[in-house]
Scaffold this motif. Structure first.
Motif, PDB file in Angstrom:
ATOM      1  N   ILE A  74     -23.706   0.245  33.206  1.00  0.00           N
ATOM      2  CA  ILE A  74     -23.904  -0.614  34.367  1.00  0.00           C
ATOM      3  C   ILE A  74     -24.137   0.218  35.612  1.00  0.00           C
ATOM      4  O   ILE A  74     -24.898  -0.155  36.490  1.00  0.00           O
ATOM      5  N   GLN A 134     -27.224  -1.393  37.450  1.00  0.00           N
ATOM      6  CA  GLN A 134     -27.982  -2.330  36.610  1.00  0.00           C
ATOM      7  C   GLN A 134     -29.451  -1.908  36.525  1.00  0.00           C
ATOM      8  O   GLN A 134     -30.349  -2.732  36.637  1.00  0.00           O
ATOM      9  N   LYS A 175     -22.646  -7.388  44.583  1.00  0.00           N
ATOM     10  CA  LYS A 175     -22.131  -7.257  43.221  1.00  0.00           C
ATOM     11  C   LYS A 175     -21.186  -6.072  43.068  1.00  0.00           C
ATOM     12  O   LYS A 175     -20.521  -5.933  42.057  1.00  0.00           O
ATOM     13  N   LYS A 181     -20.478  -1.221  30.964  1.00  0.00           N
ATOM     14  CA  LYS A 181     -20.046  -2.546  31.372  1.00  0.00           C
ATOM     15  C   LYS A 181     -18.687  -2.888  30.753  1.00  0.00           C
ATOM     16  O   LYS A 181     -18.466  -2.662  29.568  1.00  0.00           O
TER      17      LYS A 181
END
Ligand code: ADP
Ligand code: MG
Lengths: 298, 328
Positions: B9, B80, B98, B45
C-alpha cells in the motif's frame, strides 16, 4: 471492553461540571473593582446614548450674561467662560469619548490584527515587510506620531479617528503576529492540515480563536487609552474643532480659570480618569478570567 | 514478487529530508540537518510496520514526509501506486485524506477551544462526507463509540478529558477521514502504562475492523513487539535493519539492534538475570555532520576499518531480513 470502560467513563466530573462561560463570569465578577469598572463603563455608554435627553441645556449655547458662574440650582455644575452649561458639556463630551474609543480600537484592531495574522501565518517577505513597517511606526513616540498624522490630515473628528487608529495599530499587529507564530507550532494545527483544512479554516477556526484572549484584554485597555489620547490631542488644540464638547478641550480651556472656577477643568478631568480607570479595571478582570491556567477550574 | 507488490500500500524509495541550517541576516544556508538520509521501506495492506530508533534519529520526519507535511528533499513515496510527492496539491488533497496521523502528545494535539464533537466532526465538514446535520451528528456519535468514548461527552472541551480519553479523541479525528493508512507517532509514550495497554488494544481492534495499515513509530522495542508485523530499526537517518518482529527479537543481526534489544526488560526473571546488557559508549553523532561510512561505526564494538569507508547497503541476509552491516 470492561477494561476500557474503567478509563472512558470517568468518576470525576459528571455532576459538578462548570461550563466555560460560567467559570468566566465567576472569575470576572468576583471582585468589587471589576464590578465598579463595569458600572462606570455602562453608565458612560448610557449617558452618551441619551445625552440629548439627559443634558439640561444645549451644550454649545453661548450665554454671555452667565459666564463662569459657580454651581447653582439653575446650572448644577456652573458655567464656563462663554456661559455654556458645564454639566451639559460634560454629558455631551461622553459621546466623543465613547465613539473615539470604539472607532479607534476598531480601526487599529481590525487592520492591525489582520496584518499580524498574515505576517505570522505566511511569514516570508510579506511578513517581513509588514513587521518592518510596524517597527517604523513604533519607532516614534506615540504622541508625536499622533500629532504628526493629525496635523498632516488636518482637523475634524474623522481625521482624529484615523490618526489614533494608525498610532494604535502596531501593537495589535505585533501581538497578533507573535501569538500566531507560537500557536501555529501546536500539533493541533498540523492535525487540521492533515485532515485537509485549508488556510482560511486553519486561520479562522484554530489560530484566531486561540490568539484572541490576550488581544481582548488589550482592546479593553486601549478603549481607555484611546480616550486619553484623544483628550491629549484636544488639550493641545489639535483635532476636533472647537465648539464641540470634548473632555480634553474642556480641561484646556478651563485651566485659565483654575483659580476662579476650578470645576471647569476638574469635572472633565475626573470623567476621563474614571473612565480610563474603569477600562483598566475591567481589562485586569478579563486578563484573570481568560487566563488559560485557570481553565477547567473555578 | 509481482504479487507482493500488488499488496503493497505504501512504498518509500530513497527518501531524503535535509533541513537547511540558515545563518545570519541574509539567511544563507550554512549546512544541513540530514534528518532522513536515503531510506526505503514497503508496507503491505493491513500490516503494521514498527519504526524504532532513539529520539532524534528521524522517525517523526519520515512520518511527516509520508503525510506530506514536509516536502522531501529527494525520493519517492508511492501510496496505492501513485507517487504522492509529485502529485499536484488539489489531487493530493483527496489522497492525503487517506493517510492520517495519531500524535504523541494528547494535550497539544487537540485545539483547546474546540469541543470534542467538533474536533471529530471537522473533517466530515471539510470533505462534505455527510450531507445534512442529522447524518453528521450520527457519524460523530458512531466515531465516538468506535473509539470507546461516550457520545454524550461530545460537547465537552479537551481539558475535561484524561490523557487516554484525549488520545481516543485524536484517534477518532484520524478515523473521521476514512483513512486506509495511519502514521502513529509514538502514540503511547505520553501515557501511563495501564492506559498504554488500552490504547494498544484499541488500535489493534480498529486495524482488524477497518483493515487499516499502520506505521507504528516508537523509541524502544518493548511496545512495538505486540503490534508489529515487521520492524525497521533506524539510526541517524538510516534504516539499519528490517525483519519481521520474531526475527528482530530472536535473531537480531545488526549490533545496534542487539544493543536496543538488550535494553528491553524480559518478563522471565531467570533469563533477565543471565542476559548481558550492551551499554553503548558515546553519544549519537549529530545529523549535521554524520560519520563517514556506517553511521553506527563510531559506537560499534564490532567495527572494522572498512566500516568507515562506505555507507553499507541493506542486504537480504535471509528471506525478509535485511541488514545494513558489512560485518554480518
Ligand atoms: N523542522 C525542522 N527543522 C530543522 N530540523 C529538524 C526539524 N524537524 C526535525 N529536525 C531535526 O531532524 C532530526 C530528526 O528529528 P525527528 O524526526 O523529530 O526525530 P525523532 O522523531 O526520531 O525523535 C533531529 O536532529 C531534529 O533536530
Ligand atoms: Mg519524534
Amino acid at each position: 471492553m470492561s477494561e476500557a470502560d474503567l478509563e472512558t467513563w470517568p468518576e470525576q466530573g459528571q455532576n459538578k461540571r462548570v461550563s466555560e462561560f460560567q467559570r468566566f463570569l465567576r472569575v470576572m465578577f468576583g471582585r468589587w473593582l471589576v464590578i465598579f469598572g463595569t458600572f462606570v463603563i455602562v453608565l458612560t455608554v448610557f449617558v452618551a446614548l441619551f445625552a440629548p435627553q439627559l443634558a439640561p441645556y444645549n451644550p454649545n449655547k453661548v450665554n454671555l450674561r452667565e459666564m463662569i458662574e459657580p454651581p447653582s440650582a439653575k446650572h448644577l455644575l456652573g458655567t464656563d467662560e462663554m456661559g455654556r452649561d458645564l454639566l451639559s458639556r460634560v454629558i455631551y463630551g461622553s459621546r466623543i469619548a465613547v465613539s473615539v474609543g470604539i472607532v479607534v480600537v476598531c480601526i487599529a484592531g481590525v487592520i492591525g490584527m489582520s496584518l499580524g495574522l498574515i505576517a505570522g501565518y505566511f511569514g516570508g517577505w510579506i511578513g517581513t515587510m509588514i513587521m518592518r513597517f510596524m517597527d517604523a511606526l513604533m519607532s516614534l513616540p506615540p504622541l508625536v506620531l499622533m500629532l504628526a498624522i493629525a496635523v498632516m490630515l488636518g482637523g475634524g473628528i474623522a481625521k482624529v479617528y484615523v490618526a489614533l487608529g494608525i498610532a494604535f495599530m502596531p501593537t495589535y499587529c505585533r501581538l497578533m503576529c507573535g501569538e500566531i507564530l507560537s500557536i501555529k507550532e501546536n500539533d493541533y494545527v498540523m492535525a487540521a492540515n492533515v485532515i485537509g483544512a485549508g488556510h482560511i479554516r486553519v486561520m479562522f477556526s484554530h489560530l484566531v480563536p486561540n490568539a484572541f484572549p490576550p488581544l481582548f484584554v488589550m482592546i479593553t485597555l486601549d478603549l481607555g487609552f484611546a480616550i486619553l489620547a484623544e483628550a491629549s490631542l484636544s488639550f493641545l488644540g489639535i483635532g476636533i474643532n472647537p465648539p464641540t464638547a470634548t473632555w480634553g478641550a474642556m480641561i484646556n480651556s478651563g485651566q485659565q480659570y483654575l483659580l476662579t472656577n476650578p470645576l471647569l477643568s476638574i469635572v472633565p478631568g475626573v470623567a476621563i480618569v474614571l473612565l480610563v480607570l474603569a477600562f483598566n479595571l475591567v481589562g485586569d478582570g478579563l486578563r484573570d478570567a481568560l487566563d488559560p491556567r485557570l481553565r477547567g477550574k473555578i | 514478487m509481482e504479487q507482493s507488490s500488488n499488496n503493497t500500500i505504501l512504498e518509500v524509495k530513497n527518501l531524503k529530508k535535509y533541513f537547511p541550517i540558515t545563518k545570519g541576516f541574509l539567511r544563507r544556508t550554512a549546512g544541513h540537518v540530514k534528518a532522513v538520509d536515503n531510506i526505503s521501506l514497503k508496507i503491505k495492506k493491513g500490516e503494521t510496520l514498527g519504526l524504532v530508533g532513539e529520539s532524534g534519529c528521524g522517525k517523526t520526519t519520515v512520518g511527516r514526509c509520508i503525510l506530506r507535511v514536509y516536502d522531501p528533499t529527494d525520493g519517492e513515496i508511492r501510496f496505492q501506486g501513485q507517487d504522492i510527492v509529485k502529485l499536484p496539491y488539489n489531487k493530493n488533497r483527496a489522497l492525503r485524506r487517506k493517510i492520517q496521523l495519531i500524535f504523541q502528545d494528547p494535550y497539544g494535539s487537540l485545539d483547546p477551544r474546540q469541543s470534542a464533537g467538533s474536533i471529530v466532526g471537522e473533517a466530515i465538514k471539510i470533505h462534505k462526507i455527510c450531507d445534512n446535520k442529522q447524518t453528521h451528528k450520527k457519524r460523530v456519535e458512531e466515531l465516538f463509540t468506535l473509539v470507546g468514548l461516550d457520545p454524550e461527552m461530545a460537547s465537552r472541551f479537551p481539558h475535561e478529558f484524561s490523557g487516554g480519553q484525549r488520545q481516543r479523541i485524536g484517534i477518532a479525528r484520524a478515523l473521521s477521514c476514512d483513512p486506509v493508512f495511519i502514521v502513529c507517532d509514538e502514540p503511547f509514550s505520553a501515557l501511563d502504562v495501564s492506559i498504554q495497554a488500552q490504547i494498544i488494544n484499541l488500535l489493534q481492534d480498529l486495524q482488524q475492523k477497518l483493515g487499516l495499515t499502520y506505521l507504528m513509530i516508537a523509541h524502544d522495542l518493548s511496545v512495538v513487539r505486540h503490534i508489529s508485523d515487521n520492524v525497521a530499526i533506524m539510526y541517524l537517518g538510516h534504516i539499519v535493519e528490517i525483519a519481521d518482529w520474531r526475527e528482530i527479537y530472536e535473531r537480531p543481526l545488526m549490533p545496534y539492534t542487539q544493543a536496543l534489544l538488550s535494553a528491553v526488560p524480559i518478563p522471565d526473571p531467570i533469563v533477565e538475570k543471565k542476559r548481558e546488557r550492551i551499554i553503548l559508549e558515546g553519544d549519537v553523532p549529530s545529523p549535521i555532520n554524520p560519520p563517514s561510512g556506517c553511521p553506527f561505526h563510531p559506537r560499534c564494538w564490532k567495527a572494522a576499518p572498512d566500516c568507515s569507508k562506505e555507507i553499507p547497503e541493506l542486504r537480504e541476509i535471509s528471506p525478509n531480513h535485511l541488514v545494513a552491516c558489512i560485518r554480518v
